[in-house]
Design a protein around this motif. Structure first.
Motif, PDB file in Angstrom:
ATOM      1  N   UNK A  56       0.821  -1.203   0.000  1.00 51.39           N
ATOM      2  CA  UNK A  56       0.000   0.000   0.000  1.00 51.39           C
ATOM      3  C   UNK A  56       0.864   1.266   0.000  1.00 51.39           C
ATOM      4  N   UNK A  57       1.998   1.227   0.694  1.00 44.83           N
ATOM      5  CA  UNK A  57       2.867   2.403   0.759  1.00 44.83           C
ATOM      6  C   UNK A  57       4.128   2.247  -0.074  1.00 44.83           C
ATOM      7  N   UNK A  58       4.195   1.211  -0.902  1.00 42.38           N
ATOM      8  CA  UNK A  58       5.384   0.979  -1.709  1.00 42.38           C
ATOM      9  C   UNK A  58       6.413   0.112  -0.995  1.00 42.38           C
ATOM     10  N   UNK A  59       7.461  -0.216  -1.723  1.00 38.92           N
ATOM     11  CA  UNK A  59       8.507  -1.084  -1.177  1.00 38.92           C
ATOM     12  C   UNK A  59       9.863  -0.708  -1.756  1.00 38.92           C
ATOM     13  N   UNK A  60      10.838  -0.581  -0.871  1.00 37.01           N
ATOM     14  CA  UNK A  60      12.233  -0.407  -1.267  1.00 37.01           C
ATOM     15  C   UNK A  60      12.930  -1.733  -1.051  1.00 37.01           C
ATOM     16  N   UNK A  61      13.679  -2.168  -2.067  1.00 34.59           N
ATOM     17  CA  UNK A  61      14.449  -3.409  -1.928  1.00 34.59           C
ATOM     18  C   UNK A  61      15.904  -3.149  -2.264  1.00 34.59           C
ATOM     19  N   UNK A  62      16.782  -3.849  -1.570  1.00 36.55           N
ATOM     20  CA  UNK A  62      18.208  -3.814  -1.886  1.00 36.55           C
ATOM     21  C   UNK A  62      18.686  -5.255  -1.970  1.00 36.55           C
ATOM     22  N   UNK A  63      19.273  -5.617  -3.110  1.00 36.63           N
ATOM     23  CA  UNK A  63      19.737  -6.992  -3.299  1.00 36.63           C
ATOM     24  C   UNK A  63      21.095  -7.142  -2.632  1.00 36.63           C
ATOM     25  N   UNK A  64      21.118  -7.986  -1.610  1.00 35.75           N
ATOM     26  CA  UNK A  64      22.333  -8.177  -0.812  1.00 35.75           C
ATOM     27  C   UNK A  64      23.283  -9.158  -1.489  1.00 35.75           C
ATOM     28  N   UNK A  65      22.730 -10.243  -2.044  1.00 37.87           N
ATOM     29  CA  UNK A  65      23.587 -11.236  -2.684  1.00 37.87           C
ATOM     30  C   UNK A  65      22.810 -12.012  -3.736  1.00 37.87           C
ATOM     31  N   UNK A  66      23.548 -12.609  -4.644  1.00 38.60           N
ATOM     32  CA  UNK A  66      22.945 -13.465  -5.657  1.00 38.60           C
ATOM     33  C   UNK A  66      22.337 -12.691  -6.816  1.00 38.60           C
ATOM     34  N   UNK A  67      21.542 -13.423  -7.594  1.00 41.51           N
ATOM     35  CA  UNK A  67      20.860 -12.854  -8.757  1.00 41.51           C
ATOM     36  C   UNK A  67      19.389 -13.223  -8.718  1.00 41.51           C
ATOM     37  N   UNK A  68      18.545 -12.312  -9.200  1.00 35.04           N
ATOM     38  CA  UNK A  68      17.114 -12.572  -9.173  1.00 35.04           C
ATOM     39  C   UNK A  68      16.380 -11.848 -10.269  1.00 35.04           C
ATOM     40  N   UNK A  69      15.067 -11.757 -10.085  1.00 34.50           N
ATOM     41  CA  UNK A  69      14.183 -11.151 -11.074  1.00 34.50           C
ATOM     42  C   UNK A  69      13.049 -10.442 -10.352  1.00 34.50           C
ATOM     43  N   UNK A  70      12.502  -9.423 -11.013  1.00 30.84           N
ATOM     44  CA  UNK A  70      11.269  -8.826 -10.530  1.00 30.84           C
ATOM     45  C   UNK A  70      10.416  -8.473 -11.735  1.00 30.84           C
ATOM     46  N   UNK A  71       9.114  -8.674 -11.606  1.00 32.96           N
ATOM     47  CA  UNK A  71       8.210  -8.453 -12.726  1.00 32.96           C
ATOM     48  C   UNK A  71       6.978  -7.684 -12.311  1.00 32.96           C
ATOM     49  N   UNK A  72       6.346  -7.038 -13.292  1.00 33.03           N
ATOM     50  CA  UNK A  72       5.122  -6.281 -13.048  1.00 33.03           C
ATOM     51  C   UNK A  72       4.038  -6.704 -14.042  1.00 33.03           C
ATOM     52  N   UNK A  73       2.808  -6.254 -13.797  1.00 33.84           N
ATOM     53  CA  UNK A  73       1.652  -6.699 -14.579  1.00 33.84           C
ATOM     54  C   UNK A  73       1.708  -6.270 -16.040  1.00 33.84           C
ATOM     55  N   UNK A  74       2.497  -5.239 -16.353  1.00 36.64           N
ATOM     56  CA  UNK A  74       2.573  -4.804 -17.749  1.00 36.64           C
ATOM     57  C   UNK A  74       3.471  -5.723 -18.582  1.00 36.64           C
ATOM     58  N   UNK A  75       3.964  -6.794 -17.948  1.00 39.89           N
ATOM     59  CA  UNK A  75       4.776  -7.754 -18.679  1.00 39.89           C
ATOM     60  C   UNK A  75       6.259  -7.468 -18.622  1.00 39.89           C
ATOM     61  N   UNK A  76       6.630  -6.377 -17.987  1.00 34.01           N
ATOM     62  CA  UNK A  76       8.055  -6.070 -17.904  1.00 34.01           C
ATOM     63  C   UNK A  76       8.718  -6.968 -16.874  1.00 34.01           C
ATOM     64  N   UNK A  77       9.961  -7.259 -17.122  1.00 26.10           N
ATOM     65  CA  UNK A  77      10.738  -8.153 -16.270  1.00 26.10           C
ATOM     66  C   UNK A  77      12.142  -7.592 -16.186  1.00 26.10           C
ATOM     67  N   UNK A  78      12.683  -7.540 -15.004  1.00 24.21           N
ATOM     68  CA  UNK A  78      14.047  -7.040 -14.849  1.00 24.21           C
ATOM     69  C   UNK A  78      14.877  -8.071 -14.101  1.00 24.21           C
ATOM     70  N   UNK A  79      16.084  -8.300 -14.603  1.00 22.99           N
ATOM     71  CA  UNK A  79      17.054  -9.091 -13.853  1.00 22.99           C
ATOM     72  C   UNK A  79      17.653  -8.175 -12.797  1.00 22.99           C
ATOM     73  N   UNK A  80      17.783  -8.674 -11.577  1.00 25.99           N
ATOM     74  CA  UNK A  80      18.389  -7.881 -10.512  1.00 25.99           C
ATOM     75  C   UNK A  80      19.514  -8.687  -9.879  1.00 25.99           C
TER      76      UNK A  80
END
Ligand code: MN
Length: 131
Positions: A56-80
């Motif tokens: 509801x108020x948003x989210x801040x993320x910081x990737x500490x280690x490894x590799x991952x992905x995040x996606x949204x409903x518009x079909x976009x996908x980002x490697x993180x």
């Protein structure tokens, strides 16, 4: 001052109703209302990810280690990957998790109370960024 100790906080297994695969969640701190801010450290095994959800108020993320992905409903996908900082806007439906071949740990600050959960992320949506 409130300190949540890394050598004594416990990790809870991410529930099967909100996570796919093996996920461990450390709830490090939570501020009192009205900020309703939650601070978590989340370990995802390879292939593991959240269900679709929003904050509801948003989210801040910081990737500490490894590799991952995040996606949204518009079909976009980002490697993180380690060192990346990510902002998810208030109410924006999204998911986040590890890459298929790497674990991923992120630190996150969620605002606005508990996430609003939706359905599981399909293998198709998860694989959307595959070459
Ligand atoms: Mn999120």
């Amino acid at each position: 001052v409130q300190i949540s100790r890394g050598n004594s906080d416990s990790y809870a297994r991410g529930e099967a109703e909100t996570f796919t695969g093996t996920v461990w969640v450390r709830r490090a701190l939570s501020a009192p209302a009205p900020s309703e801010m939650g601070v978590v450290v989340v370990d995802f095994e390879p292939g593991a990810r959240t269900f679709w959800h929003s904050h509801r108020g948003g989210q801040f993320m910081f990737v500490v280690s490894g590799r991952g992905r995040t996606g949204t409903r518009d079909g976009s996908m980002e490697e993180i990957s380690a060192g990346d900082a990510v902002w998810i806007g208030p109410g924006e439906e999204h998911w986040h998790g590890a890459a298929p071949d790497s674990p991923m740990t992120h630190f996150a600050v969620n605002a606005g109370g508990p996430p609003a959960w939706a359905e599981e992320v399909s293998d198709v949506d998860y694989a959307r960024s595959d070459p």
